[in-house]
Design an enzyme around this catalytic site. Structure first.
Site, PDB file in Angstrom:
ATOM      1  N   ASP A  12       0.819  -1.211   0.000  1.00 34.11           N
ATOM      2  CA  ASP A  12       0.000   0.000   0.000  1.00 34.11           C
ATOM      3  C   ASP A  12       0.854   1.263   0.000  1.00 34.11           C
ATOM      4  O   ASP A  12       2.011   1.255   0.437  1.00 34.11           O
ATOM      5  CB  ASP A  12      -0.909   0.015   1.232  1.00 34.11           C
ATOM      6  CG  ASP A  12      -1.918  -1.118   1.239  1.00 34.11           C
ATOM      7  OD1 ASP A  12      -2.264  -1.584   0.143  1.00 34.11           O
ATOM      8  OD2 ASP A  12      -2.338  -1.526   2.335  1.00 34.11           O
ATOM      9  N   MET A  13       0.248   2.349  -0.424  1.00 32.21           N
ATOM     10  CA  MET A  13       0.941   3.631  -0.523  1.00 32.21           C
ATOM     11  C   MET A  13       1.603   4.024   0.802  1.00 32.21           C
ATOM     12  O   MET A  13       2.743   4.484   0.819  1.00 32.21           O
ATOM     13  CB  MET A  13      -0.045   4.723  -0.951  1.00 32.21           C
ATOM     14  CG  MET A  13       0.556   6.115  -1.049  1.00 32.21           C
ATOM     15  SD  MET A  13      -0.592   7.349  -1.679  1.00 32.21           S
ATOM     16  CE  MET A  13      -1.703   7.524  -0.271  1.00 32.21           C
TER      17      MET A  13
END
Length: 315
Positions: A149-150
């Site tokens: 994830d970011m």
């Protein structure tokens, strides 16, 4: 997904026949339940664009399906924008002619998608590796065989050719890759270690989220181990046996210990100034695609994570 075919001037991707048990629900919900890989908002757009046919006629999103309705779902071919190479600093842990291991920083998106067509890891890799990235996942995700994830930091493997990509993808499929993550969770875990074995699928209402989904979920297993306990939080190591979207975040929330900073699956407010969840991919172990030797790579905790641990130890 089956091979598409032409019908009534449209390219048909999927067909469905409504059963008596399924009748009476809105068509956008019906299609969302049947096509978990397509968001409900996009299905509503397709209905508005009249690329969904029910008994050869277009309908609106609020149409309620009837027994024996014959539905054709026509998904237009995506037009992929050209992705530009961008010079940017990359924290390279290891690199050879087949693979490259990156320590991804917080806030960096792995590959281009809607709203993020520049500044992604792929943009940087295209400048660094030039033509040497696997092409199996298409022009939007060259070299990308898995992602994080970011707001998750840590080790990510990228493949430079299709041989390496196929090898790593197979290891991921067989669950033979070692993946250890470090996280701070809400609450004090009583047990020193444990396992969450619960299938994960799309949330039945919020399609941007994942959830424990016994009906439509895929197998998901997370092993966790307590590293340190604090007054209101616990520092844990989580080892993935499978790799579903948001797996650790969903699994820890499901046992009432959501990740600190995770406003999606945990409390909306955090007592600390954090950007997203406190989750770090610290260890990645693979069988090298060419040599066949086991190799293990590590990434140190980012500075913000170390600072947080120091605060927790003194409060």
């Amino acid at each position: 997904m089956p091979e598409p075919w032409k019908e009534g001037g449209l390219t048909v991707n999927l067909e469905f026949t409504v059963t008596a048990e399924e009748a009476g629900i809105r068509i956008d919900r019906y299609l969302s339940d049947r096509c978990s890989e397509v968001s409900r908002s996009y299905l509503q757009k397709l209905l508005k664009d009249e690329t969904v046919l029910v008994n050869q006629k277009t309908v609106k999103s609020n149409y309620k399906v009837c027994p024996n309705d014959y539905i054709l779902l026509c998904i237009p071919e995506a037009i992929e924008p050209e992705i530009e190479a961008e010079d940017m600093p990359l924290n390279i842990i290891y690199e050879d002619k087949d693979i490259i291991l990156i320590n991804k920083p917080k806030g960096m998106v792995v590959h281009p998608a809607a709203g993020h067509y520049s500044g992604t890891l792929v943009n940087g890799l295209m400048a660094h590796c030039r033509e040497d990235l696997s092409g199996i996942n298409g022009v939007m995700r060259p070299g990308i065989v898995h992602r994080i994830d970011m707001d998750t930091t840590g080790v990510l493997i990228v493949c430079k050719n299709d041989m390496a990509h196929n090898s790593i993808a197979e290891q991921l499929k067989e669950h033979s890759i070692t993946r250890k993550y470090y996280a701070v969770v809400h609450g004090v875990l009583k047990e020193d270690e444990g396992t969450v074995n619960a299938p994960i699928g799309r949330h039945p209402v919020d399609r941007k989220k994942m959830s424990i989904n016994e009906k439509n979920g895929r197998e998901a297993v997370t092993h966790y181990r307590v590293l340190e306990r604090y007054r209101q939080f616990t520092y844990v190591e989580c080892q993935l046996e499978t790799g579903r979207t948001h797996q650790i975040r969903v699994h820890m929330a499901s046992i009432n210990h959501p990740l600190l900073g995770d406003s999606v699956y945990g409390p909306a407010k955090s007592p600390f100034r954090l950007t997203g969840q406190t989750l770090h991919a610290g260890v990645l172990g693979i069988i090298h695609p060419r040599s066949g030797e086991y190799m293990e790579f590590t990434a140190p905790l980012p500075e913000y994570f170390e600072d947080l641990l120091r605060k927790l130890r003194t409060t």
